[in-house]
Design an enzyme around this catalytic site. Structure first.
Site, PDB file in Angstrom:
ATOM      1  N   LYS A   1      37.176  48.336  34.909  1.00  0.00           N
ATOM      2  CA  LYS A   1      35.817  48.737  35.329  1.00  0.00           C
ATOM      3  C   LYS A   1      35.142  49.498  34.184  1.00  0.00           C
ATOM      4  O   LYS A   1      35.395  49.205  33.022  1.00  0.00           O
ATOM      5  CB  LYS A   1      35.873  49.525  36.643  1.00  0.00           C
ATOM      6  CG  LYS A   1      36.697  48.784  37.699  1.00  0.00           C
ATOM      7  CD  LYS A   1      36.565  49.358  39.071  1.00  0.00           C
ATOM      8  CE  LYS A   1      37.427  48.540  40.036  1.00  0.00           C
ATOM      9  NZ  LYS A   1      37.286  48.956  41.423  1.00  0.00           N
TER      10      LYS A   1
ATOM     11  N   GLU B   1      39.787  40.685  47.886  1.00  0.00           N
ATOM     12  CA  GLU B   1      39.678  42.135  47.789  1.00  0.00           C
ATOM     13  C   GLU B   1      38.841  42.670  48.949  1.00  0.00           C
ATOM     14  O   GLU B   1      37.604  42.653  48.877  1.00  0.00           O
ATOM     15  CB  GLU B   1      38.998  42.529  46.473  1.00  0.00           C
ATOM     16  CG  GLU B   1      39.725  42.058  45.233  1.00  0.00           C
ATOM     17  CD  GLU B   1      39.400  42.937  44.043  1.00  0.00           C
ATOM     18  OE1 GLU B   1      40.340  43.502  43.472  1.00  0.00           O
ATOM     19  OE2 GLU B   1      38.214  43.087  43.697  1.00  0.00           O
TER      20      GLU B   1
ATOM     21  N   SER C   1      43.468  48.949  46.024  1.00  0.00           N
ATOM     22  CA  SER C   1      44.431  50.053  46.118  1.00  0.00           C
ATOM     23  C   SER C   1      45.881  49.624  45.952  1.00  0.00           C
ATOM     24  O   SER C   1      46.773  50.173  46.616  1.00  0.00           O
ATOM     25  CB  SER C   1      44.236  50.830  47.428  1.00  0.00           C
ATOM     26  OG  SER C   1      42.951  51.434  47.457  1.00  0.00           O
TER      27      SER C   1
ATOM     28  N   HIS D   1      32.794  40.247  41.557  1.00  0.00           N
ATOM     29  CA  HIS D   1      33.439  41.457  42.084  1.00  0.00           C
ATOM     30  C   HIS D   1      32.487  42.127  43.071  1.00  0.00           C
ATOM     31  O   HIS D   1      31.274  42.119  42.875  1.00  0.00           O
ATOM     32  CB  HIS D   1      33.787  42.406  40.933  1.00  0.00           C
ATOM     33  CG  HIS D   1      34.656  43.542  41.380  1.00  0.00           C
ATOM     34  ND1 HIS D   1      34.152  44.627  42.053  1.00  0.00           N
ATOM     35  CD2 HIS D   1      35.993  43.734  41.281  1.00  0.00           C
ATOM     36  CE1 HIS D   1      35.158  45.447  42.345  1.00  0.00           C
ATOM     37  NE2 HIS D   1      36.281  44.929  41.888  1.00  0.00           N
TER      38      HIS D   1
ATOM     39  N   ASN E   1      41.760  45.551  36.076  1.00  0.00           N
ATOM     40  CA  ASN E   1      40.300  45.640  35.959  1.00  0.00           C
ATOM     41  C   ASN E   1      39.961  47.093  35.644  1.00  0.00           C
ATOM     42  O   ASN E   1      40.011  47.945  36.526  1.00  0.00           O
ATOM     43  CB  ASN E   1      39.678  45.190  37.291  1.00  0.00           C
ATOM     44  CG  ASN E   1      38.180  45.425  37.345  1.00  0.00           C
ATOM     45  OD1 ASN E   1      37.549  45.714  36.329  1.00  0.00           O
ATOM     46  ND2 ASN E   1      37.614  45.296  38.539  1.00  0.00           N
TER      47      ASN E   1
ATOM     48  N   GLY F   1      39.562  51.151  45.720  1.00  0.00           N
ATOM     49  CA  GLY F   1      39.403  52.525  45.258  1.00  0.00           C
ATOM     50  C   GLY F   1      39.525  53.572  46.356  1.00  0.00           C
ATOM     51  O   GLY F   1      39.191  54.733  46.154  1.00  0.00           O
TER      52      GLY F   1
ATOM     53  N   GLU G   1      31.734  45.078  43.522  1.00  0.00           N
ATOM     54  CA  GLU G   1      30.862  46.107  42.944  1.00  0.00           C
ATOM     55  C   GLU G   1      29.639  45.475  42.289  1.00  0.00           C
ATOM     56  O   GLU G   1      28.550  46.038  42.294  1.00  0.00           O
ATOM     57  CB  GLU G   1      31.661  46.967  41.948  1.00  0.00           C
ATOM     58  CG  GLU G   1      32.581  47.925  42.695  1.00  0.00           C
ATOM     59  CD  GLU G   1      33.827  48.344  41.947  1.00  0.00           C
ATOM     60  OE1 GLU G   1      33.907  48.129  40.713  1.00  0.00           O
ATOM     61  OE2 GLU G   1      34.741  48.878  42.610  1.00  0.00           O
TER      62      GLU G   1
HETATM   63  P1  PGA Z   1      41.453  49.446  43.015  1.00  0.00           P
HETATM   64  O1  PGA Z   1      40.364  48.355  42.553  1.00  0.00           O
HETATM   65  O2  PGA Z   1      42.792  48.930  42.631  1.00  0.00           O
HETATM   66  O3  PGA Z   1      41.063  50.705  42.268  1.00  0.00           O
HETATM   67  O4  PGA Z   1      41.301  49.599  44.489  1.00  0.00           O
HETATM   68  C1  PGA Z   1      40.612  46.987  42.683  1.00  0.00           C
HETATM   69  C2  PGA Z   1      39.432  46.208  42.162  1.00  0.00           C
HETATM   70  O5  PGA Z   1      38.294  46.620  42.387  1.00  0.00           O
HETATM   71  O6  PGA Z   1      39.606  45.154  41.503  1.00  0.00           O
END
Ligand code: PGA
Length: 259
Positions: free
Chosen positions: A16, A170, A214, A100, A14, A176, A102
């Site tokens: 983003k 997640e 992560s 997601h 992803n 992140g 976010e």
């Molecule tokens: P990350 O993000 O691997 O940077 O923690 C995962 C995600 O949001 O899908």
């Protein structure tokens, strides 16, 4: 009953809101080259909408599938700035990420809206990657299972099948941040998700359940090799081909596990 070994894992990147054309192309060309070494998983890249056509050109034909990061619940209409599932399918996408955390946080997306997006994805012939996960406060309050169960009930439509739906667990606090749950906690949550899917769906035993938050090459083996963990949704580490391929590496039979 489907065993983990019968489920082909998925490692999805992803990106983003990252990536411009020149660097994105280099990354994708290199990824396609690395994927000439076979791995026992499917690989997908979900770049920003602006790079989907380029992703199709560079790697789409070869080693990895392409996905969008969101879609509108309707096929077309007066929705300035939005992209429909049909449009993603039209470009050759196979996947779309929906719900997601976010988007749930930044755009106030509810379970009802996420479910409508999943249905739109299915109408367009896309596989929906439906994200669920608790916040840190919810985990600390002992509500993680309840929250995830509620998101699954609200976001995954009754008609979902193992062919058109992937679940991504997640934990919001792991995204992140460099922090991850203990592998045992991941397995515990994934088995709760598996029980939910088996209860509701005829093909629930075969639905892929990804872990996200992560994931890095050094923790991939520990996080992803547990029971009912059928791959990963990778954010930050999917932006660097060495890291992304380092995660894929755990699915190569000729590899030695990273420590
Ligand atoms: P990350 O993000 O691997 O940077 O923690 C995962 C995600 O949001 O899908």
């Amino acid at each position: 009953m489907a065993k983990d070994k019968d489920i082909r894992p998925l490692v999805a990147g992803n990106w983003k809101m990252h990536g411009l054309a020149a660097a994105g192309r280099e990354e994708l060309v290199e990824l396609a080259r690395r994927l000439e070494r076979p791995a026992a998983c499917e690989v997908a890249v979900c770049p920003p909408f602006t790079l989907i056509a380029l992703a199709m050109e560079t790697g789409g034909a070869g080693g990895f599938a392409i996905g969008g990061q969101d879609c509108h619940p309707q096929a077309s209409g007066a929705h300035t700035g939005d992209i429909s599932a049909e449009m993603l399918a039209d470009l050759g996408c196979r996947y779309v990420i929906v719900g997601h955390s976010e988007r749930r946080a930044d755009h106030g997306e509810s379970d009802d809206l996420v479910r409508a997006k999943v249905e739109a994805a299915h109408r367009a012939g896309l596989i929906a990657i439906v994200c669920v996960g608790e916040t840190e406060a919810q985990r600390d309050a002992g509500q993680a299972f309840e929250v995830v169960e509620g998101q699954l009930s609200g976001s995954v439509p009754e008609a979902a099948t193992a062919e058109d739906t992937v679940i991504a667990y997640e934990p919001v606090w792991a995204i992140g941040t460099g922090r991850t749950p203990q592998p045992g906690d991941v397995v515990q949550m994934h088995s709760a998700i598996r029980r939910h899917l088996e209860r509701r769906f005829a093909t629930g035993e075969a639905m892929r359940i990804l872990y996200g938050g992560s994931v890095k090459p050094k923790n991939a083996e520990g996080l992803l090799k547990g029971k009912n963990v059928n791959g990963a949704l990778v954010g930050g580490a999917s932006l660097k081909v060495d890291d992304f391929d380092g995660i894929i590496e755990i699915y190569r039979s000729d590899s030695t596990p990273a420590d």
